[in-house]
Enzyme design. Structure first.
Site, mmCIF file in Angstrom:
data_model
loop_
_atom_site.group_PDB
_atom_site.id
_atom_site.type_symbol
_atom_site.label_atom_id
_atom_site.label_comp_id
_atom_site.label_asym_id
_atom_site.label_seq_id
_atom_site.Cartn_x
_atom_site.Cartn_y
_atom_site.Cartn_z
ATOM 1 N N ARG A 180 -2.174 48.895 6.933
ATOM 2 C CA ARG A 180 -0.850 48.394 6.532
ATOM 3 C C ARG A 180 -0.947 46.985 5.946
ATOM 4 O O ARG A 180 -0.049 46.157 6.140
ATOM 5 C CB ARG A 180 0.127 48.392 7.715
ATOM 6 C CG ARG A 180 0.207 49.703 8.463
ATOM 7 C CD ARG A 180 0.601 50.854 7.596
ATOM 8 N NE ARG A 180 0.610 52.114 8.324
ATOM 9 C CZ ARG A 180 0.858 53.279 7.741
ATOM 10 N NH1 ARG A 180 1.068 53.362 6.438
ATOM 11 N NH2 ARG A 180 0.868 54.382 8.450
ATOM 12 N N ASN A 222 -6.073 49.948 16.233
ATOM 13 C CA ASN A 222 -6.829 51.206 16.197
ATOM 14 C C ASN A 222 -8.288 50.761 16.185
ATOM 15 O O ASN A 222 -8.878 50.535 15.141
ATOM 16 C CB ASN A 222 -6.458 52.021 14.958
ATOM 17 C CG ASN A 222 -5.003 52.447 15.033
ATOM 18 O OD1 ASN A 222 -4.502 52.843 16.091
ATOM 19 N ND2 ASN A 222 -4.304 52.347 13.918
ATOM 20 N N GLU A 303 -0.986 57.563 19.284
ATOM 21 C CA GLU A 303 -1.461 57.979 17.960
ATOM 22 C C GLU A 303 -2.959 58.261 17.966
ATOM 23 O O GLU A 303 -3.703 57.800 17.114
ATOM 24 C CB GLU A 303 -1.113 56.916 16.918
ATOM 25 C CG GLU A 303 0.381 56.691 16.807
ATOM 26 C CD GLU A 303 0.780 55.693 15.721
ATOM 27 O OE1 GLU A 303 -0.014 54.780 15.439
ATOM 28 O OE2 GLU A 303 1.884 55.840 15.180
ATOM 29 N N ARG A 336 -0.306 47.272 24.847
ATOM 30 C CA ARG A 336 0.842 47.635 24.000
ATOM 31 C C ARG A 336 1.668 48.771 24.611
ATOM 32 O O ARG A 336 1.121 49.732 25.156
ATOM 33 C CB ARG A 336 0.369 48.037 22.614
ATOM 34 C CG ARG A 336 -0.246 46.871 21.879
ATOM 35 C CD ARG A 336 -0.774 47.305 20.554
ATOM 36 N NE ARG A 336 0.189 47.262 19.481
ATOM 37 C CZ ARG A 336 0.385 48.232 18.601
ATOM 38 N NH1 ARG A 336 -0.260 49.376 18.697
ATOM 39 N NH2 ARG A 336 1.239 48.088 17.619
ATOM 40 N N ARG A 348 11.691 60.078 20.430
ATOM 41 C CA ARG A 348 10.658 59.051 20.488
ATOM 42 C C ARG A 348 11.216 57.685 20.905
ATOM 43 O O ARG A 348 10.507 56.852 21.483
ATOM 44 C CB ARG A 348 10.015 58.973 19.096
ATOM 45 C CG ARG A 348 8.812 58.110 19.034
ATOM 46 C CD ARG A 348 8.112 58.357 17.713
ATOM 47 N NE ARG A 348 7.600 57.121 17.175
ATOM 48 C CZ ARG A 348 7.116 56.975 15.949
ATOM 49 N NH1 ARG A 348 7.105 58.008 15.124
ATOM 50 N NH2 ARG A 348 6.652 55.834 15.536
ATOM 51 N N LYS A 372 7.046 46.385 20.696
ATOM 52 C CA LYS A 372 7.562 46.195 19.340
ATOM 53 C C LYS A 372 9.050 45.872 19.410
ATOM 54 O O LYS A 372 9.744 46.337 20.316
ATOM 55 C CB LYS A 372 7.363 47.452 18.504
ATOM 56 C CG LYS A 372 5.923 47.669 18.069
ATOM 57 C CD LYS A 372 5.803 48.828 17.084
ATOM 58 C CE LYS A 372 4.346 49.021 16.704
ATOM 59 N NZ LYS A 372 4.138 50.093 15.719
ATOM 60 N N ASP A 377 9.764 52.039 15.341
ATOM 61 C CA ASP A 377 8.578 51.528 14.654
ATOM 62 C C ASP A 377 8.906 50.633 13.468
ATOM 63 O O ASP A 377 8.911 51.109 12.334
ATOM 64 C CB ASP A 377 7.726 52.712 14.170
ATOM 65 C CG ASP A 377 6.360 52.263 13.680
ATOM 66 O OD1 ASP A 377 6.043 51.079 13.844
ATOM 67 O OD2 ASP A 377 5.623 53.096 13.143
ATOM 68 N N GLU A 399 6.394 42.062 19.900
ATOM 69 C CA GLU A 399 5.543 42.286 18.723
ATOM 70 C C GLU A 399 6.421 42.449 17.490
ATOM 71 O O GLU A 399 7.268 43.333 17.420
ATOM 72 C CB GLU A 399 4.681 43.546 18.925
ATOM 73 C CG GLU A 399 3.772 43.847 17.739
ATOM 74 C CD GLU A 399 2.851 45.057 17.977
ATOM 75 O OE1 GLU A 399 2.207 45.132 19.049
ATOM 76 O OE2 GLU A 399 2.780 45.923 17.092
ATOM 77 N N GLU A 405 5.280 46.921 6.310
ATOM 78 C CA GLU A 405 5.000 48.351 6.202
ATOM 79 C C GLU A 405 6.194 49.166 5.695
ATOM 80 O O GLU A 405 6.059 49.972 4.797
ATOM 81 C CB GLU A 405 4.559 48.868 7.575
ATOM 82 C CG GLU A 405 4.287 50.347 7.607
ATOM 83 C CD GLU A 405 3.862 50.815 8.988
ATOM 84 O OE1 GLU A 405 3.716 49.977 9.889
ATOM 85 O OE2 GLU A 405 3.669 52.033 9.152
ATOM 86 N N HIS A 524 13.840 55.415 9.343
ATOM 87 C CA HIS A 524 12.657 56.250 9.146
ATOM 88 C C HIS A 524 12.826 57.278 8.033
ATOM 89 O O HIS A 524 12.355 58.411 8.148
ATOM 90 C CB HIS A 524 12.273 56.965 10.451
ATOM 91 C CG HIS A 524 10.790 56.911 10.704
ATOM 92 N ND1 HIS A 524 9.862 57.343 9.772
ATOM 93 C CD2 HIS A 524 10.064 56.468 11.765
ATOM 94 C CE1 HIS A 524 8.648 57.161 10.258
ATOM 95 N NE2 HIS A 524 8.735 56.614 11.466
ATOM 96 N N TRP A 546 7.833 63.627 12.834
ATOM 97 C CA TRP A 546 7.122 63.040 11.693
ATOM 98 C C TRP A 546 8.002 63.096 10.444
ATOM 99 O O TRP A 546 7.695 62.487 9.433
ATOM 100 C CB TRP A 546 5.826 63.823 11.387
ATOM 101 C CG TRP A 546 4.742 63.606 12.382
ATOM 102 C CD1 TRP A 546 4.693 62.638 13.343
ATOM 103 C CD2 TRP A 546 3.547 64.372 12.519
ATOM 104 N NE1 TRP A 546 3.542 62.755 14.076
ATOM 105 C CE2 TRP A 546 2.809 63.817 13.592
ATOM 106 C CE3 TRP A 546 3.007 65.473 11.852
ATOM 107 C CZ2 TRP A 546 1.578 64.319 14.004
ATOM 108 C CZ3 TRP A 546 1.787 65.975 12.249
ATOM 109 C CH2 TRP A 546 1.075 65.403 13.330
HETATM 110 C C1 BDP Z 1 2.677 52.135 12.821
HETATM 111 C C2 BDP Z 1 1.693 52.163 11.703
HETATM 112 C C3 BDP Z 1 0.292 52.464 12.149
HETATM 113 C C4 BDP Z 1 -0.079 51.593 13.326
HETATM 114 C C5 BDP Z 1 0.932 51.784 14.430
HETATM 115 C C6 BDP Z 1 0.720 50.854 15.603
HETATM 116 O O1 BDP Z 1 2.139 53.123 10.773
HETATM 117 O O2 BDP Z 1 -0.556 52.263 11.050
HETATM 118 O O3 BDP Z 1 -1.348 51.878 13.790
HETATM 119 O O4 BDP Z 1 2.208 51.481 13.949
HETATM 120 O O5 BDP Z 1 1.475 49.901 15.711
HETATM 121 O O6 BDP Z 1 3.756 51.363 12.383
HETATM 122 O O7 BDP Z 1 -0.155 51.066 16.421
#
Ligand code: BDP
Length: 707
Positions: A180, A222, A303, A336, A348, A372, A377, A399, A405, A524, A546
Site C-alpha cells: 500500500r 505481513n 488475513e 494488532r 466484520r 485501527k 479498514d 492506528e 490506500e 468499502h 470481500w
Molecule cells: C488492509 C490492507 C492490507 C494490510 C491490512 C493490515 O489492504 O494490505 O495488510 O490492511 O492492516 O487495509 O494488516
C-alpha cells in the site's frame, strides 16, 4: 560584482528554493526582510549548551546551529557570548548557572520525559528540559518559531507529549516493495546495509524528530521471519544507530511462526517451553546489537498471518510470550487488533471487539493493543472503533493510515489531519468525562506514506499528512486547520496568501474526498484488490465480505447496512449513550447514516431532501469542491516555484477527472438499481454503467500487470 548582487537579490525574492520537495518542512527559508533578520541575529548570537554532551543533546545543538544559519544567514557562535551579547541557553535542569538563575525566579513544572520549556528571559532565549529528547524537540520548536517570525519576546512555551509512543509503521517488505505504498520503493536498502548508510536515513530521522515521532517499525506487518536472521539484524542495527541520536527507537514486526521458520522448531505454540526459550534468546540477540530496541509489532491470525489460534491459544497468550522475552530489556509488544476470521458469515465490523474484549486485563504490562481508527479498514470515513472504549485495563494504541490506500492513493490531495482530528475528538462516552478517543489511548501509530520518491511521499501534499501525524501524536487536540497552516508556512514560505490558500485547500480536501467517494456513510465500495477507483457493483467474489456490494446491499427500494438491533447489532458494542444516538436514523449524524442503517431511497433527511437526492447532490458537491481546490491553486501561480506548482496542478487535474469518474460511475450504478432519475443539478454520466464496469487499470499501484 553588480551581476552577483542581482543574483543575490533575485534569489532572496524568489519563491522558496529546494523545490523538489526533498527538504520537506525543514526548508528553513532565509528571513527576507533585512531589518527583521538583523533583529533575530542580534537576539540569537550564540548557543550555549549545558547538556552533558549526550548524543541526542548534541543533535539538538547541531540542529539549532544548522537551522539558524539557514534562517539568519549566519552561524550562531558557540556560547556563552561576550558580555552584553544575547543568545540561546539550552540545557538540562541543574547544569547551567544561567538556567538555574532563571529557575530560581520562575515556577517551571516538572517537564517529564521528552518535555521542554522554551522562554524569553532577560534578553536571552532559554530552552530547558529534564531529558535530552526534550532539548531536541524544543530546538525544533524554536526553529519553527523563527521560520514563522514569532516575536521572540513572546516566547513562553511548556510542552509535553501526550503519549510516550509516537510510532511510524512502515509496511515495507524485505524485497524493497511497500505494501500500500504509493511513493516508490522502500527507503531501506537491505542489500547495501549495514556498510552503506544512505543520507536519506539521517534525513528521515531528522524529519521525524522535528515533528516529535520517537519510534519506527521498519518492516511490514505481513512479516517475514528473515528479519531475525543475524545478517538482517546487523542491518537493522545500522539503522538503529542512525536513529538513536534523533531520539528514535527502532522496532521490528515479528512473524509469529518465526521459531519454526527460522528456529527449526516444529511448533510456534506460545506455551511450548522451546518456543518460549527461542523468543527469549532471539530477543537477547537483538538487544546485544540494539540496546534501546523498541520491541515488536505483531499482526497475528489476520488475513492469513500465523498466530496463536493455530494452537488453540488466545491473542493474550500469544502476545505474552513475546512480552516476557522483551520485558527485562524494557521493550514492548504492540499487538494488532485488526483481526477478522478467515471464514465469512459475521459482520466484520464486530470481529475485533468480539475477539479482544474478553482478553482485557489478560495482557502483560508491556503489551499495547493497536486498534485501527475504524472497525472495518481505513475507509475514507469510518465511525470510531468501539474497542477504544471497551478495554479499560489494557493500554491501547490508535492506528491511523498516513498512506492513502482507500483515499485516492498517491494521486489525490486529501488532507488527513481533518480525519485524524475527527477520530481523536470522537466522544465514545458522551454521558461521562474522559471518553474522547485521545483520552482512551496510550500511543499513536501511523502507517507510513514514505518511499524512494525524491519528495518522500510521491504526492507532495502527502508530506502534510506525515507532518500532521507527528504533530497530533504529540498534541492530539491541535486543530487540523492550525496544522495545515503551519505545514504550509514551513513548506512553502512566509507569503500569507500562499499559506491561507493552501490551508483552505487542505481544509476542503477531506470533505471533498468523502463526498465524491463515499457520501452519507457508504463504505468499502472501492474496486477490489488495489482499492483504486469505484466498484460498488462488485458482488461475485468468493466470500461475501470481500464484495463492495455487501457493504451497501442496494436494491430497488433501499440501501445501507443495518447494524442496529434489527441487523448485525454491531451498534451494541458501543457505550450506551453513544449507541442510543446512532440507533435512530433521525439522530445518527448523516455522515454515518449508511454505516448503521438500511433506509428506503425516499427516506427524508433533516434538510428535507430524500436520501436518493442527497446522495446525488453529495457526489456532485465533492466534484465541485475539487474544482474549488484547483481554482485556489491556480491563483498561486507565480507565488510558488514552478516545479512544485506544476506537480500539484497536474495531480489536481487527475483528481478532478477521477472525482467525476467516482460520481458518474457510482451514480450510474445506483441509478440503475434504484430506477430513479438523477436529481436536478447532477449531470448525466457520460458513459454507460457497462462501460464503467468494464474499465480496467492494470497500472494502478498494488497490481501486478499481466498479459
Ligand atoms: C488492509 C490492507 C492490507 C494490510 C491490512 C493490515 O489492504 O494490505 O495488510 O490492511 O492492516 O487495509 O494488516
Amino acid at each position: 560584482m553588480r551581476t552577483l548582487l542581482w543574483i543575490i537579490v533575485i534569489c532572496l525574492s524568489c519563491p522558496l528554493a529546494g523545490s523538489d520537495g526533498y527538504a520537506l518542512w525543514l526548508g528553513h527559508q532565509l528571513i527576507e526582510d533585512s531589518i527583521v533578520r538583523q533583529d533575530y541575529r542580534a537576539a540569537l548570537t550564540f548557543i550555549d549548551g549545558s547538556t552533558g554532551g549526550g548524543e541526542v543533546a548534541t543533535t539538538a545543538t547541531n540542529e539549532l546551529r544548522r537551522g539558524l544559519s539557514e534562517l539568519l544567514g549566519v552561524q550562531p557562535l558557540r556560547g556563552p557570548g561576550e558580555a552584553g551579547a544575547h543568545g540561546i541557553y539550552l540545557g538540562l535542569r541543574g547544569r547551567s548557572a544561567r538556567l538555574d538563575h532563571y529557575l530560581a525566579t520562575a515556577d517551571v513544572p516538572d517537564l517529564g520525559s521528552e518535555g521542554y520549556h522554551l522562554v524569553y528571559h532577560d534578553g536571552d532565549v532559554l530552552l530547558l528540559a529534564d531529558d535530552e529528547p526534550g532539548l531536541l524537540y524544543g530546538a525544533f520548536d524554536l526553529l519553527r518559531q523563527v521560520q514563522a517570525l514569532t516575536d521572540l519576546r513572546s516566547l513562553n512555551r511548556t510542552e509535553q507529549p501526550a503519549y510516550a509512543h509516537r510510532i511510524l509503521n512502515h509496511w515495507d517488505n524485505l524485497d524493497g516493495t511497500v505494501e500500500r505504498g504509493y511513493a516508490g520503493f522502500s527507503i531501506w536498502n537491505w542489500h547495501q546495509l549495514p556498510e552503506y548508510i544512505d543520507q536519506r536515513y539521517v534525513d528521515y530521522a531528522r524529519a521525524n524528530a522535528s515533528i516529535g515521532i520517537n519510534g519506527t517499525v521498519v518492516t511490514n506487518v505481513n512479516a517475514n521471519s528473515l528479519i531475525f536472521r543475524e545478517d538482517y539484524l546487523d542491518k537493522a542495527k545500522a539503522l538503529a544507530d542512525i536513529f538513536r541520536p534523533y531520539g528514535i527507537k527502532l522496532y521490528l514486526t515479528a512473524r509469529f511462526s518465526s521459531p519454526m521458520e527460522l528456529g527449526g522448531l516444529d511448533t510456534a505454540d506460545p506455551l511450548d517451553p522451546a518456543v518460549i526459550a527461542w523468543w527469549k534468546e532471539k530477543v537477547e540477540e537483538i538487544y546485544a546489537r540494539i540496546p534501546d530496541f523498541g520491541g515488536f509489532l505483531v499482526k497475528a491470525n489476520s488475513e492469513g498471518q500465523p498466530g496463536p489460534w493455530e494452537y488453540g491459544r488466545t491473542h493474550a497468550e500469544g502476545a505474552n510470550v513475546l512480552a516476557d522475552a522483551l520485558a527485562p530489556h524494557g521493550g514492548i509488544v504492540v499487538w494488532r487488533a485488526f483481526v477478522y476470521s478467515d471464514e465469512a458469515g459475521r459482520d466484520r465490523f464486530r470481529e475485533a471487539y468480539d475477539e479482544f474484549t474478553p482478553l482485557d486485563g489478560r495482557f502483560r504490562n508491556n503489551v499495547l493493543v493497536q486498534i485501527k481508527n475504524g472497525p472495518i479498514d481505513f475507509q475514507p470515513r469510518e465511525p470510531v472503533s468501539p474497542l477504544f472504549a471497551a478495554m479499560p485495563r489494557t493500554p491501547l494504541m490508535l492506528e491511523l493510515q498516513i498512506t492513502k490506500e482507500y483515499l485516492g492513493q498517491g494521486t489525490h490531495l486529501v488532507g488527513l489531519a481533518s480525519m485524524y482530528e475527527e477520530v481523536l475528538g470522537t466522544d465514545l462516552r458522551p454521558t461521562e468525562p474522559g471518553g474522547e478517543v485521545h483520552q482512551l489511548i496510550s500511543g499513536i501509530a501511523g502507517v507510513s506514506n514514505i518511499g524512494t520518491a525524491r519528495n518522500w511521499t510521491g504526492n507532495l501534499f502527502g508530506q502534510a499528512d506525515w507532518f500532521a501525524f507527528g504533530r497530533l501524536a504529540w498534541a492530539p487536540q491541535t486543530a487540523a486547520r492550525e496544522i495545515f497552516a503551519e505545514w504550509a508556512g514551513l513548506t512553502f514560505g512566509r507569503d500569507p496568501e500562499v499559506i491561507d490558500s493552501i490551508t483552505q485547500m487542505l481544509a476542503l480536501s477531506y470533505p471533498a474526498c468523502v463526498n465524491y467517494m463515499t457520501p452519507l456513510g457508504l463504505h468499502h465500495i472501492m474496486n477490489t484488490g488495489h482499492h483504486y477507483g469505484p466498484g460498488p457493483w462488485i458482488d461475485d467474489l468468493g466470500r461475501a465480505d470481500w464484495n463492495p456490494y455487501y457493504y451497501h446491499g442496494a436494491t430497488r427500494d433501499s440501501i445501507g447496512f443495518d447494524r442496529t438491533s434489527t441487523g448485525s447489532d454491531a451498534l451494541s458494542q458501543y457505550p450506551e449513550g453513544f449507541a442510543r444516538r446512532y440507533a435512530d436514523p433521525a439522530t445518527t449524524p448523516e455522515k454515518f447514516l449508511l454505516w448503521f442503517h438500511r433506509l428506503p431511497w425516499d427516506y427524508e433527511l433533516a434538510g428535507g431532501n430524500t436520501l436518493w437526492r442527497e446522495l446525488g447532490l453529495r457526489y456532485q458537491l465533492g466534484v465541485e469542491q475539487v474544482g474549488e481546490m484547483a481554482d485556489i491553486w491556480s491563483g498561486l501561480e507565480g507565488r510558488i516555484d514552478a516545479e512544485r506548482f506544476r506537480h500539484v496542478s497536474q495531480h489536481l487535474a487527475i483528481q478532478q477527472r477521477e472525482a467525476e469518474w467516482w460520481r458518474d460511475a457510482c451514480l450510474a450504478y445506483f441509478r440503475s438499481v434504484s430506477g430513479r432519475p438523477l436529481p436536478e443539478g447532477v449531470p448525466a454520466p457520460p458513459q454507460t454503467l457497462e462501460e464503467y464496469k468494464a474499465l480496467t487499470y492494470p497500472y494502478a499501484p498494488g497490481i501486478r500487470p499481466q498479459w
